[in-house]
Design a protein around this motif. Structure first.
Motif, PDB file in Angstrom:
ATOM      1  N   GLU A 277       0.816  -1.219   0.000  1.00 17.61           N
ATOM      2  CA  GLU A 277       0.000   0.000   0.000  1.00 17.61           C
ATOM      3  C   GLU A 277       0.847   1.265   0.000  1.00 17.61           C
ATOM      4  O   GLU A 277       0.387   2.311  -0.428  1.00 17.61           O
ATOM      5  N   ARG A 292      -0.860  -4.877   3.457  1.00 18.40           N
ATOM      6  CA  ARG A 292      -2.135  -5.285   4.038  1.00 18.40           C
ATOM      7  C   ARG A 292      -2.401  -6.751   3.707  1.00 18.40           C
ATOM      8  O   ARG A 292      -2.155  -7.201   2.590  1.00 18.40           O
ATOM      9  N   SER A 297      -7.591  -7.923   6.513  1.00 20.51           N
ATOM     10  CA  SER A 297      -7.368  -6.462   6.463  1.00 20.51           C
ATOM     11  C   SER A 297      -6.343  -5.976   7.477  1.00 20.51           C
ATOM     12  O   SER A 297      -6.284  -4.782   7.790  1.00 20.51           O
ATOM     13  N   GLN A 298      -5.522  -6.885   8.010  1.00 19.14           N
ATOM     14  CA  GLN A 298      -4.502  -6.482   8.992  1.00 19.14           C
ATOM     15  C   GLN A 298      -3.409  -5.662   8.308  1.00 19.14           C
ATOM     16  O   GLN A 298      -2.934  -6.001   7.220  1.00 19.14           O
ATOM     17  N   GLN A 299      -3.022  -4.555   8.936  1.00 21.04           N
ATOM     18  CA  GLN A 299      -1.945  -3.707   8.452  1.00 21.04           C
ATOM     19  C   GLN A 299      -0.612  -4.200   9.019  1.00 21.04           C
ATOM     20  O   GLN A 299      -0.496  -4.451  10.227  1.00 21.04           O
TER      21      GLN A 299
END
Length: 338
Positions: A277, A292, A297-299
């Motif tokens: 990202e 990601r 959806s974990q950063q």
């Protein structure tokens, strides 16, 4: 059978069997050996097994094979602990090769002597092989038997039994090296051509499966090779992996050092299931990305080396050391490492 059942369940645990039969030959020119150290020496050097098949001269074949195996099993443990397994084996075998050549030149009864050499080292959670000649190393996993070495013989039909490489043939020793990760229930087989030259791989695999005990398996292979009409010496060493120690920093360094570096990533690129990202940092040696995990959806933050650092062992080791240390820090104020 030689057992290495470490009372501490976290240690390397092995079971080993070996057999060497003369058969119809006048002398047994094969030689095999296994060294099973304990304590710190086991951790630093591991267990080493070797099979050699000697050739040449009145007594030279046995002299070459036995001297080479005994010398390797002794001198390997005298090399510096900072050396990698391939460097240690290559240094020792280079000296042994010089001795074999010198003795063959000095003593008429040993003239022309040489020997194959197939070596297996099990250290930590990894294995290492070193090989020259036409003895073989196999690995059996889940019933499948895989040949791990290439025979060093001439490809010409009339010379397919003549060694192109061996200890004592040439002043320069050219060994084949390989390594990989161990798994519990791995079974390794080291054999001279008096076994594999008579028994097809499928039959050897069947014999190994029929004999769970490594000593019984080694004895069955050598006996069957002679019973099937073998006219050569027959030698086999069987090594079973019963348990493995926890992963160490050295294991991590050696297993990851051979992995390729990713190319320079851009926003939207995917690596190991992670979507890039943002490029957070771009230095001379390293790259830092915000990524990601699309599954939850974990950063995450991904750090890697610049593509130009490919092959730089110092930079690779430093990055792996950073990961190793980070995984051992348990604190709510420190990011977790995956």
């Amino acid at each position: 059978m030689t057992g290495m059942n470490n009372p501490a369940k976290s240690g390397l645990q092995l079971a080993i069997g070996h057999a060497s039969l003369t058969g119809p030959r006048e002398r047994n020119e094969d030689f095999c050996g296994v060294a099973t150290p304990e304590g710190q020496e086991l951790e630093n050097k591991g267990v080493i097994a070797a099979v050699a098949d000697g050739i040449g001269g009145h007594l030279g074949g046995r002299e070459a094979s036995e001297y080479t195996v005994r010398g390797l099993l002794s001198d390997y443990f005298a090399t510096p602990d900072t050396w990698g397994v391939p460097r240690a084996i290559e240094t020792v075998t280079t000296a042994l090769n010089r001795w074999v050549i010198a003795e063959g030149s000095r003593n008429a009864e040993l003239s022309g002597m040489a020997t194959t050499l197939s070596v297996l080292v099990l250290r930590g959670r990894r294995f290492y092989t070193a090989h020259i000649g036409d003895s073989r190393i196999y690995r059996q996993q889940e019933g499948r038997l895989q040949q791990m070495t290439v025979d060093h013989t001439w490809e010409h039909p009339e010379l397919n039994n003549v060694l192109s490489r061996a200890i004592g043939l040439d002043p320069r020793v050219l060994l084949d090296f390989a390594d990989g990760e161990l798994a519990v229930n791995d079974r390794f087989l080291l054999v001279s051509d008096g076994v594999w030259g008579i028994l097809p791989d499928a039959l050897m695999a069947e014999v190994l499966l029929d004999h769970p005990d490594p000593q019984a398996a080694a004895a069955a292979l050598t006996s069957l090779a002679l019973a099937q009409g073998g006219h050569d010496n027959a030698t086999a060493v069987v090594v079973d992996v019963l348990g493995l120690p926890p992963a160490s920093l050295r294991d991590s360094l050696e297993s990851a050092a051979s992995l390729p570096l990713p190319h320079r990533l851009k926003v939207g690129h995917e690596l190991d299931g992670l979507i890039v990202e943002e490029v957070l940092h771009d230095s001379r040696e390293t790259l830092l990305y915000r990524v990601r995990n699309p599954r939850n959806s974990q950063q995450l933050v991904l750090k890697t080396l610049q593509p130009a650092m490919e092959g730089d062992q110092g930079a690779i080791a430093a990055l792996l050391m950073e990961e190793w240390r980070a995984k051992r820090v348990v604190s709510p104020f420190f990011p977790s490492t995956t």
